[in-house]
Design a protein around this motif. Sequence first.
Motif, PDB file in Angstrom:
ATOM      1  N   GLY A   1      -6.185  -5.844   6.377  1.00 17.11           N
ATOM      2  CA  GLY A   1      -6.468  -4.929   5.412  1.00 17.11           C
ATOM      3  C   GLY A   1      -7.594  -4.118   5.458  1.00 17.11           C
ATOM      4  N   ASN A   2      -8.812  -4.672   5.997  1.00 10.98           N
ATOM      5  CA  ASN A   2      -9.830  -4.057   6.418  1.00 10.98           C
ATOM      6  C   ASN A   2      -9.647  -2.703   7.337  1.00 10.98           C
ATOM      7  OD1 ASN A   2     -11.598  -5.528   4.834  1.00 10.98           O
ATOM      8  ND2 ASN A   2     -12.255  -6.835   6.447  1.00 10.98           N
ATOM      9  N   TYR A   3      -8.759  -3.058   8.469  1.00  6.40           N
ATOM     10  CA  TYR A   3      -8.586  -1.963   9.109  1.00  6.40           C
ATOM     11  C   TYR A   3      -7.913  -0.969   8.668  1.00  6.40           C
ATOM     12  CZ  TYR A   3      -5.308   0.284  12.685  1.00  6.40           C
ATOM     13  OH  TYR A   3      -4.582   1.321  13.136  1.00  6.40           O
ATOM     14  N   LEU A   4      -7.001  -1.179   7.588  1.00  8.69           N
ATOM     15  CA  LEU A   4      -6.320  -0.111   7.007  1.00  8.69           C
ATOM     16  C   LEU A   4      -7.485   0.577   6.046  1.00  8.69           C
ATOM     17  CD1 LEU A   4      -3.032  -1.788   5.811  1.00  8.69           C
ATOM     18  CD2 LEU A   4      -3.146  -0.070   7.677  1.00  8.69           C
ATOM     19  N   ASN A   5      -8.252  -0.123   5.559  1.00  2.00           N
ATOM     20  CA  ASN A   5      -9.149   0.573   4.646  1.00  2.00           C
ATOM     21  C   ASN A   5      -9.973   1.604   5.419  1.00  2.00           C
ATOM     22  OD1 ASN A   5      -8.393  -0.750   2.523  1.00  2.00           O
ATOM     23  ND2 ASN A   5      -9.903  -2.263   2.595  1.00  2.00           N
ATOM     24  N   SER A   6     -10.236   1.230   6.787  1.00  4.58           N
ATOM     25  CA  SER A   6     -11.251   1.793   7.874  1.00  4.58           C
ATOM     26  C   SER A   6     -10.381   3.283   8.062  1.00  4.58           C
ATOM     27  CB  SER A   6     -11.696   1.387   8.805  1.00  4.58           C
ATOM     28  OG  SER A   6     -10.435   1.028   9.922  1.00  4.58           O
TER      29      SER A   6
ATOM     30  N   ARG B   1       0.980  -1.125  -0.029  1.00  4.00           N
ATOM     31  CA  ARG B   1      -0.095   0.040   0.086  1.00  4.00           C
ATOM     32  C   ARG B   1       0.824   1.283   0.160  1.00  4.00           C
ATOM     33  NH1 ARG B   1      -5.474  -0.884   2.656  1.00  4.00           N
ATOM     34  NH2 ARG B   1      -5.710  -3.023   2.199  1.00  4.00           N
TER      35      ARG B   1
END
Length: 405
Positions: free
Chosen positions: A399-404, A339
């Motif tokens: 990954g979801n945590y980073l998206n949030s 990322r």
Amino acid sequence: MLRAGMIRQIAAGIYNWLPFGLSALSQVETIIRQEMSNINASELLVPCIQPVSLWKDSGRFGASNDLNNEMLRMKDRAGQEMIFTPTAEEAIVDVIASGTQSYKSFPLSIYQISWKFRDEIRPRYGVMRSREFLMKDAYSFHMNRECALRTYEDVLRAYLRIYHRLGLVAVPVAASTGAIGGDYSHEFHILADTGESTIYYETSLEEKLKNNEITLSSLQDIYAVEEEKYNPELCKALEIVSRKGIEVGHIFYLGNKYSKAMNMKIQDRDGSLKHPEMGCYGIGVSRLVGALIEANHDEKGIIWPDAVAPFKFIILNLKINDAKCDELSKQLCLILDKRGVDYLYDDLEYGPGVKFSRADLLGIPTQLIIGLKNAREDKIEVKDRKSGKVTILDINQFGNYLNSL
Ligand code: ATP
Ligand code: MG
């Protein structure tokens, strides 16, 4: 900054900038560059070693002022007198004058970010008052006063945006013009009990700052000054506060002081020759790194605001050489690499206590902690440096945590 390994002193007021410190410095530079570009200033670089002859032309060499006493002098092998630049009005007028003849080239704004040297009598507070320091200095040239004042105001607003993006509130106050000279000027101060300056202002200024209502004329309607300008007589009927501040910027409307002294002449629309009007505008870049830490720390160390954190994440592998801990750490590195997120991976063989206190000292906003027990269940600990809040995440959720965010 010393404890966090950001800087090391090499001589009084002269510092090495180590990798972590340099990253912080370049974050600040990036924000400054963006905002200067937004007001159409272009970046250039003039030499740090300059011939004294330029400074004789402007009359600043040998004058009885701080700047003259602070100039570091040297001679080259031919015996030519040189100085290490403490500021760059002369060099800038010289280079701009040599490339312009007509009003059609103006207005023109340029800036540089470069190391300056001032032989301060008492260097102190680390990078706050050092002898070698990084400064952003901008200069503008105009054919008339109105145009110069418009740019002065653009810079004033750009500075407020820069400090705001750094997560700082900088109070603009009217200032005396000192060795730089000129008609009038404003300084920008970060409020801090450890500040070297005292400023005085009407309480309504804070409200105006908060509501982004600062313009040149709104500032002239309000009493806000640094100590040299303070006049208790003028303030009797006003609600004035006095505060300690760190001066992080200073802007000057110069009129034609330098263009005249250095005989820079430009042909105006009507054919007449004029000495252009100028402004000059400084920000203490390395001082700002110190001021940022002054404004953002606790007893454990630094707490970087997101906008300037040298890294967004620090991965703490608490058990190096444990196959599972190493594997999870590598996985995190891979995800962050993909990322393009900046992070630091602590893979040193120190115990958890040392790693925790070091991470707190460095102040990277988010700690990703990989310990034996959690790792066995494919879990990591996410700890917020500022609040201390801890969340346990499954590695698959990272990954979801980073998206949030
Ligand atoms: P000061 O009153 O603190 O000596 P100055 O008026 O001499 O500052 P300027 O010539 O206006 O400073 O320089 C522009 C900016 O450079 C200042 O606002 C300050 O943030 C920074 N600066 C000046 N001197 C130093 C120094 N010795 N160390 C670090 N930063 C400095
Ligand atoms: Mg000074």
